[in-house]
Design a protein around this motif. Sequence first.
Motif, PDB file in Angstrom:
ATOM      1  N   LYS A 245      -1.918  20.091 -36.565  1.00 56.99           N
ATOM      2  CA  LYS A 245      -1.884  18.641 -36.717  1.00 56.99           C
ATOM      3  C   LYS A 245      -0.703  18.224 -37.582  1.00 56.99           C
ATOM      4  CE  LYS A 245      -5.539  15.784 -37.942  1.00 56.99           C
ATOM      5  NZ  LYS A 245      -6.940  15.723 -38.406  1.00 56.99           N
ATOM      6  N   ARG A 246      -0.527  18.995 -38.653  1.00 56.29           N
ATOM      7  CA  ARG A 246       0.548  18.704 -39.578  1.00 56.29           C
ATOM      8  C   ARG A 246       1.902  18.832 -38.874  1.00 56.29           C
ATOM      9  NH1 ARG A 246       2.095  19.046 -45.137  1.00 56.29           N
ATOM     10  NH2 ARG A 246       4.190  19.873 -45.196  1.00 56.29           N
TER      11      ARG A 246
ATOM     12  N   ARG B  44       2.507  18.574 -35.704  1.00 57.29           N
ATOM     13  CA  ARG B  44       2.694  17.460 -34.758  1.00 57.29           C
ATOM     14  C   ARG B  44       3.125  16.196 -35.487  1.00 57.29           C
ATOM     15  NH1 ARG B  44      -1.892  19.320 -31.996  1.00 57.29           N
ATOM     16  NH2 ARG B  44      -3.223  17.804 -33.050  1.00 57.29           N
ATOM     17  N   ALA B  45       2.493  15.969 -36.632  1.00 59.72           N
ATOM     18  CA  ALA B  45       2.822  14.760 -37.381  1.00 59.72           C
ATOM     19  C   ALA B  45       4.278  14.801 -37.860  1.00 59.72           C
ATOM     20  CB  ALA B  45       1.875  14.618 -38.572  1.00 59.72           C
TER      21      ALA B  45
ATOM     22  N   LEU C 183       6.628  14.167 -35.095  1.00 60.24           N
ATOM     23  CA  LEU C 183       6.630  12.749 -34.763  1.00 60.24           C
ATOM     24  C   LEU C 183       7.494  11.963 -35.758  1.00 60.24           C
ATOM     25  CD1 LEU C 183       5.370  10.591 -32.871  1.00 60.24           C
ATOM     26  CD2 LEU C 183       3.629  10.249 -34.631  1.00 60.24           C
TER      27      LEU C 183
ATOM     28  N   ARG D  85      -2.876   8.470 -27.879  1.00 61.56           N
ATOM     29  CA  ARG D  85      -2.902   9.505 -28.912  1.00 61.56           C
ATOM     30  C   ARG D  85      -1.694   9.398 -29.841  1.00 61.56           C
ATOM     31  NH1 ARG D  85      -3.515  14.856 -25.682  1.00 61.56           N
ATOM     32  NH2 ARG D  85      -1.748  13.722 -24.848  1.00 61.56           N
ATOM     33  N   VAL D  86      -0.538   9.114 -29.245  1.00 59.12           N
ATOM     34  CA  VAL D  86       0.677   8.967 -30.050  1.00 59.12           C
ATOM     35  C   VAL D  86       0.532   7.777 -30.998  1.00 59.12           C
ATOM     36  CG1 VAL D  86       3.143   8.481 -29.981  1.00 59.12           C
ATOM     37  CG2 VAL D  86       2.131  10.044 -28.306  1.00 59.12           C
TER      38      VAL D  86
ATOM     39  N   GLN E 141      -1.579   8.664 -33.792  1.00 53.21           N
ATOM     40  CA  GLN E 141      -0.816   9.513 -34.732  1.00 53.21           C
ATOM     41  C   GLN E 141       0.130   8.684 -35.586  1.00 53.21           C
ATOM     42  OE1 GLN E 141       1.545  12.673 -33.119  1.00 53.21           O
ATOM     43  NE2 GLN E 141      -0.249  13.788 -32.444  1.00 53.21           N
TER      44      GLN E 141
ATOM     45  N   ALA F 255      -1.768   7.298 -38.218  1.00 54.10           N
ATOM     46  CA  ALA F 255      -2.134   8.285 -39.245  1.00 54.10           C
ATOM     47  C   ALA F 255      -0.974   8.573 -40.196  1.00 54.10           C
ATOM     48  CB  ALA F 255      -2.605   9.573 -38.576  1.00 54.10           C
TER      49      ALA F 255
ATOM     50  N   THR G 152      -0.188   9.603 -47.361  1.00 55.06           N
ATOM     51  CA  THR G 152      -0.794  10.352 -46.257  1.00 55.06           C
ATOM     52  C   THR G 152      -0.976  11.774 -46.774  1.00 55.06           C
ATOM     53  OG1 THR G 152       1.232  11.213 -45.269  1.00 55.06           O
ATOM     54  CG2 THR G 152       0.570   8.991 -44.594  1.00 55.06           C
TER      55      THR G 152
END
Length: 562
Positions: A109-110, A112-113, A116, A174-175, A178, A181, A232
Motif C-alpha cells: 500500500k505504501r 502504491r501511495a 502515486l 480506487r485511484v 488513494q 488517502a 498521513t
Amino acid sequence: MAHFPSSFLDEVLSRTDIVELIAHHVQLKKSGNNFMGLCPFHHEKSPSFSVSADKQLFYCFGCGKGGGAFQFLMDHDGYSFPEVVEYLAEKAGLTVPQSAAPDADEQAKRKRALDLLDRVTEAFAKVLVAEEGLAGRDYFHRRKLPDDLIRKYRLGFAPPGYGFLARSMGRDERVLAQLEAVGLLFKGERGYADRFRGRVIFPIRDRRGQVVGFGGRILDQGEPKYLNSPETPFFHKSDLLYGFSEHRDEIRKRKLLLVVEGYMDVLALAAHDLPVGLAPLGTAIGERQVREILRLNDAPVFCFDGDRAGKQASWRALERMLPVLDAEHGPRFLYLPEGEDPDSLLQREGGAAFIQRIENEAKPVLKTWIDGLLNLAGRGPEGRARMAKKADAMLATMKDDYLRQAWRLEAENVTKLHLKDAVKPRKATPRRGIGGIAPDAKLREDFVAALVQNPARVQALPAGAEQFFLDDDGLNQLYTRVLHISADDKHPIQTLINAFPEDERIPRWATQAETTDDEFCGLLLAIEQENIKRRLRQGDLSTEEITRLKRREIEINRQRRG
Ligand SMILES: [Zn+2]
C-alpha cells in the motif's frame, strides 16, 4: 521493530560493499589495507576516518564513531534500523522475507501511495511549464529561481478550480480514494475536490528522496498563504525538513547548515549557490528536527526574521534545542533586519554578503539565551528574579551536565543571583574510555577485544570461562554475547555490532592492530588469575574448590613467568 532473520541480514551485508556505499558520501583514498578519508561525523583537516574492505567496517580514530554498513547509514543519514535493512536489501535486489514484514499488505500500500505521489509531482511539474502554468512560472521567475533549479526541486503548479487531479490521474474510483488517502483530494458536497488549487507547489521529500507530501503557496489573494498536505502515515510534519534529502551531502561537504523559515528561503539560498538550507514545514521547529539538524552539522545557523514573530520563533527553537544540546555543538542565531527574509536579502545583496552577515552578526546560542532572558524578564531586582526563575526552569531541561553548569554560571553572572544546582545525581559507575582507563579495566578490555577480533578464540577458553566476571556491565554482556557466537557465523563482528549498536568499542577493536595469539594467551592467564583471586575472596567455597583454585593459581603464575 521488524525482526529480520540473521541469515537474511548476512545476505544483505554480503551483497553490500561498504567502501562503495561510503564513497558516495566521503572521498576515500586507499591506504594500506584500508581506505581513508575526512570523517563525516566530526570536523577535521587530516583524514582519520578509515574504512576496511576486508572487515566491511568503518572507524574514525578522531571521534570514535564506527560500525558496519547498517550503522553508517543510520548515523549518516538518520535511517532507522529496519529502514536501512530495507534500503540495502532493495539495492541488492533482495526481497525482505515475509516473516520480517508481517504487514506485506501495508508495504504494498505504501509503495502504491509513494508511486502515486511521484506521478502527481510529475503532473504538477508539467502544468508549470504548460500554458496553464504561466502564473506559477511568473511567480518563480519573479523570485529569480532559474529553470534548472525549478526542475531539480520538482516545483510545480496546481491550476485554479477543481478536477485537475481527476483529469490527470484518471477517474478510477480506487485511484481517487488513494488520492484522498494521501491528502490530495477531500470529499466535498459534490464528490472529490482538489486540495491544492491556484498554488505553486513545493514537493516535500523524505530522507530517501521520495516525495511524501506537498506545500503550496497561494498566488492570488487568499488564505491560507501556505497550505501543506495533511498528516498521513508517511507525512509527519514534525519529522521532516524541507531540503533535507536534497542538501544533506552538500551540508556535510561545506560544513555549513542554514535553518530558515520557508520553502522559498531554502530555494533562494540554493539559487545563490548555497544549497545548504533546511526549513521546517510551516510549523515551529520541533525537538526531533533540531536533533536531525545537529546530527548533520554541529554548528548550524538559525536565521529568523528580526520582528517580534521571528524573536518568538527563535526562542521556541532554542527551547527545543536544550534537551539535545551538548558541549560539542555550537549553533548560532541570526536575526535579519526587520521586514526582510533570507529570500529578499539574497535578492538584494547576493550570497557572499549573506554569508558575511552571518559571520558578523550571528550570535552564539548562549548569548542568544542570555539576551532572550533579559528581554523577557525586564529590569530591576524583580526582573533579575524573574530571569533567574526562567533560567532555572530552562536549565533543568538540559541533558549535558557540564554545559548546564557553564550556562548556569553565565546566568548567575547576569542576575547576580544563585541558581539552583540542577545537576542530576549520577550513578557512580567507573568511566570508560581510552583516557582514564584503570590498569585492570584495560586488561579486561584487551581481553574482550582479542575475542572480538577473532571469535574463534572462544574455543581456546578453559572450562569455567563463561563465569569470568569482567566487572563492567557492558563488557560482561559483550563477553557473554561473544561466547555465544555460533561457529558458522560468517560475520561475527557484524553480529556483535547489531547486538550492541551503541558500543563504539567493537568497531574500534575490530579495526585496530590485531592481538597476537601470544598476547591473547597472556591476557587470558591474567584474566583467569584475576577471577581466581575474586573467587577466593568471595568465601563460600568448599575446601576442595579452594585447593583446586589455589593449585591453578600456582600453575598460572608459573606459566606467566615462563
Ligand atoms: Zn570522526
